[in-house]
Motif scaffolding. Structure first.
Motif, mmCIF file in Angstrom:
data_model
loop_
_atom_site.group_PDB
_atom_site.id
_atom_site.type_symbol
_atom_site.label_atom_id
_atom_site.label_comp_id
_atom_site.label_asym_id
_atom_site.label_seq_id
_atom_site.Cartn_x
_atom_site.Cartn_y
_atom_site.Cartn_z
ATOM 1 N N THR A 209 -7.249 -2.800 -3.649
ATOM 2 C CA THR A 209 -7.082 -1.498 -4.295
ATOM 3 C C THR A 209 -7.605 -1.537 -5.725
ATOM 4 N N LEU B 102 -7.468 4.377 1.346
ATOM 5 C CA LEU B 102 -7.155 3.729 0.064
ATOM 6 C C LEU B 102 -7.822 4.467 -1.092
ATOM 7 N N ARG C 191 0.860 3.161 -0.746
ATOM 8 C CA ARG C 191 0.026 2.065 -0.221
ATOM 9 C C ARG C 191 0.815 1.188 0.750
#
Length: 651
Positions: free
Chosen positions: A154, A239, A252
């Motif tokens: 991420t 994402l 997430r």
């Protein structure tokens, strides 16, 4: 010291200076990326990797590693961005990051049970090498490793999303080169167990645009489809969507639990099913052949010589963040004289903690102002001699004689001048000043990109202590309204300007709304508003003055004061000077404070707008001693209040 040592030291000092200057230029970009304009960046020649100190608000940069790697400015910035990619979410969700072990306990327990059942099937449940605690620790570590790998994934994506320059081929190739040097290659993951290879594959695909082969897999998990989309494309898209929506760990981890962990878990179970188990004695012999025990605490997928923090270091940073937040929280119990829920007003607990930090910093100055307000109100209560006209004795007063002239003529006929109110005297009165009914104070704050960390820090302190002090003054005025024999209110508003302007705090005297607006004025000051167009903001303030208010300002029934804080010259000096003159013509008192180092040209512009052509100077140049701003602002506020309360309009 040899000449070579001297030359090396000189190089380091020069590099440090260059790094400081370059970081100064990038301050606005870093503030936007991290959401924290107060975070400082300090090069350190002895560090090999980044070191974040949350309590001091400092990221120490590994200058030696930058020099050894011959990194250019773009590469250095990429490393800083990559290190701090989750910083804003760490601050918002510190406890959530640290509570992952607990949040994922259900998955940990299930996988632990699965492995223990397999061990029991082999008849090794009593073997010391396979005890539940050992297996549970192993499972926990593997799951937390997965979550950390996805955090780094991420981070990588967030830098690319927020800084498109790194999508350019040349810059992206440099990132790929760095990752290769740290062992992030398709070949490196081929030696990993399937579930670990799967977890690490996401970054490999991002880097090389190619799906790696996961050894001994009947079916490559990246051949799967989710909602008719290829597996990797779906994960990547979701994402990125979360990043663009400013979502963090909560979204997430929920997404991971639904779509990534089931595949990870399935691959892991396949390995457990195929695993050969040995008794402890046999295991030691087999361990020599295989070089590792599958249930030993494996190292996380960290590369020791990487610049970025390891999983363990990140956990330590988060723990320090939480400690720091807890320390601040202890002083927030009665924020601004009372427990108040400000959430409905858009002020989060984090905002309150952030504000309380500045409130605590300025306690001493605020207390000094409290004493000043008490003396000021006390002086307004004092008995003073006031000239009274139309008295029956004293000195002859011409105005009174004219007013009562018919009575004087009549008295002259009678020859009796007693009780004629044609004299004046000085008498003692307890309340002799007619004070304004309303005092408005506007704070106009430069929020442009040139406001670096030290300037923002000074502006926050100045604004916090001044707004709180005026809040104190208002309370004293209310409690002394009877002695002052009139109601007086002092109201404040806050404006931010850059390439545009907006009203952050409105004039109001509603208790909770006032508190939330004061907090908002501090936490929203973040140097993200571009240029220095103060003229438009001042024009808006002038245009809001109605004809009725202008008349009351002229009579002194109302008072209006504007204080501007800026770090440079106005982008439109002609327009700015014009509106300053207009405000003065409407009986508005206006002042500006310049902070930070400026060029000679900027200083000339500042003086042109604020000091040239007025009866008295309106601009105060504080310069590089930015820490003096709170005291200078309070001094000017106090001076103006003193002139109002000690002069007033006399009866």
């Amino acid at each position: 010291m040899s000449i070579f040592d001297f030359d090396e030291q000189t190089l380091i000092e020069e590099s440090k200076k260059h790094c400081d200057e370059f970081l100064q230029k990038e301050q606005r970009s870093l503030a936007t990326f991290t959401g924290d304009s107060s975070l400082m960046y300090i090069p350190n020649s002895k560090l090999q990797r980044f070191l974040l100190d949350p309590s001091k608000g400092v990221l120490y940069l590994p200058l030696e590693s930058f020099l050894d790697g011959k990194l250019d400015e773009n590469q250095i910035m990429w490393h800083i961005y990559y290190e701090l990619a989750l910083y804003s979410d760490w601050k918002k969700q510190t406890k959530k990051y640290l509570s992952r072990k607990k949040d994922w306990q259900k998955e940990i327990d299930r996988m632990t049970s699965y492995i223990l059942a397999r061990i029991k099937k082999e008849g090794l449940e009593n073997d010391p090498a396979y005890q539940p605690k050992i297996i549970s620790n192993y499972v926990r570590k593997e799951i937390l490793d997965l979550l950390h790998i996805l955090d780094k994934q991420t981070s990588f994506l967030r830098v690319l999303q927020m800084c498109p320059i790194y999508r350019d081929e040349e810059n992206f190739e440099k990132i790929v080169s760095y990752m290769k040097q740290r062992g992030k290659t398709a070949e490196s993951i081929s030696q990993l167990p399937r579930h670990k290879a799967f977890a690490n594959s996401f970054l490999i695909i991002e880097l090389y645009k190619k799906v790696p082969i996961i050894e001994e897999c009947m079916e490559n998990p990246f051949d799967k489809k989710i909602f008719k989309q290829p597996f990797f494309d779906f994960i990547h898209y979701q994402l990125v969507r979360q990043i663009n929506n400013d979502e963090g760990i909560i979204e997430r981890d929920s997404f991971t639990r639904s779509f990534i962990f089931p595949v990870f878990n399935e691959l892991w179970k396949e390995e457990i099913d195929e695993m050969l188990f040995y008794k402890s004695k046999e295991q030691k012999e087999e361990q020599v052949k295989r070089s590792e025990n599958p249930f030993e605490q494996s190292k996380a997928d960290e590369i020791p010589d990487s610049l970025e923090s390891t999983q363990e270091e990140v956990e330590k940073i988060l723990e320090e963040m939480l400690d720091h937040q807890d320390q601040i929280s202890t002083s927030v119990q009665n924020i601004m004289q009372g427990k108040v829920d400000l959430e409905p007003y858009g002020i989060s607990q984090t905002d309150q903690q952030f504000f309380q930090y500045y409130s605590n910093k300025m306690k001493s100055e605020r207390e000094q102002m409290r004493q000043f307000w008490k003396r000021l109100i006390g002086d307004a209560n004092k008995e003073v001699s006031v000239k009274k006209d139309s008295q029956i004795k004293g000195k002859l007063d011409i105005d009174s004689l004219i007013k009562f002239y018919p009575d004087f003529v009549e008295a002259e006929k009678k020859g009796n001048y007693k009780n004629l109110p044609i004299f004046n005297r000085y008498l003692l009165e307890t309340q002799t000043d007619i004070l304004p009914e309303r005092i408005e104070i506007s704070f106009v704050i430069d929020n442009s990109g040139s406001m670096n960390a030290s300037k923002i820090e000074a502006a926050r302190k100045a604004l916090a202590v001044t707004l709180l002090s005026i809040d104190d003054f208002n309370r004293y005025l209310k409690s002394n309204a009877e002695q002052l024999n009139q109601k007086i209110e002092v109201l404040t508003e806050t404006w931010f300007f850059g390439n545009k302007y907006y009203n952050v705090k409105e004039f109001n005297d509603k208790n909770v709304k006032e508190k939330s607006d004061i907090i908002r004025s501090i936490v929203k000051l973040d140097a993200t508003d571009g240029a220095t167009d103060d003229a438009s903001c001042l024009r808006e303030i002038s245009d809001r003055i109605t004809p009725i208010q202008e008349n009351e300002l002229k009579k002194g029934i109302q008072i209006k004061i504007v204080f501007e804080i800026t770090d440079g010259a106005s982008s439109f000096p002609g327009l700015a000077k014009e509106v300053v003159q207009e405000l003065l013509s409407k009986n508005v008192e206006i002042y500006a404070f310049q902070i930070g180092k400026n060029s000679e040209a900027d200083e000339k512009i500042f003086n042109f707008v604020w000091n040239e052509g007025y009866k008295q100077p309106r601009g105060v140049m504080i310069g590089e001693q930015v820490e003096k701003l709170p005291q200078e602002l309070l001094k000017e506020v106090g001076k103006n209040m003193q002139s109002i309360f000690n002069k007033g309009l006399v009866h």
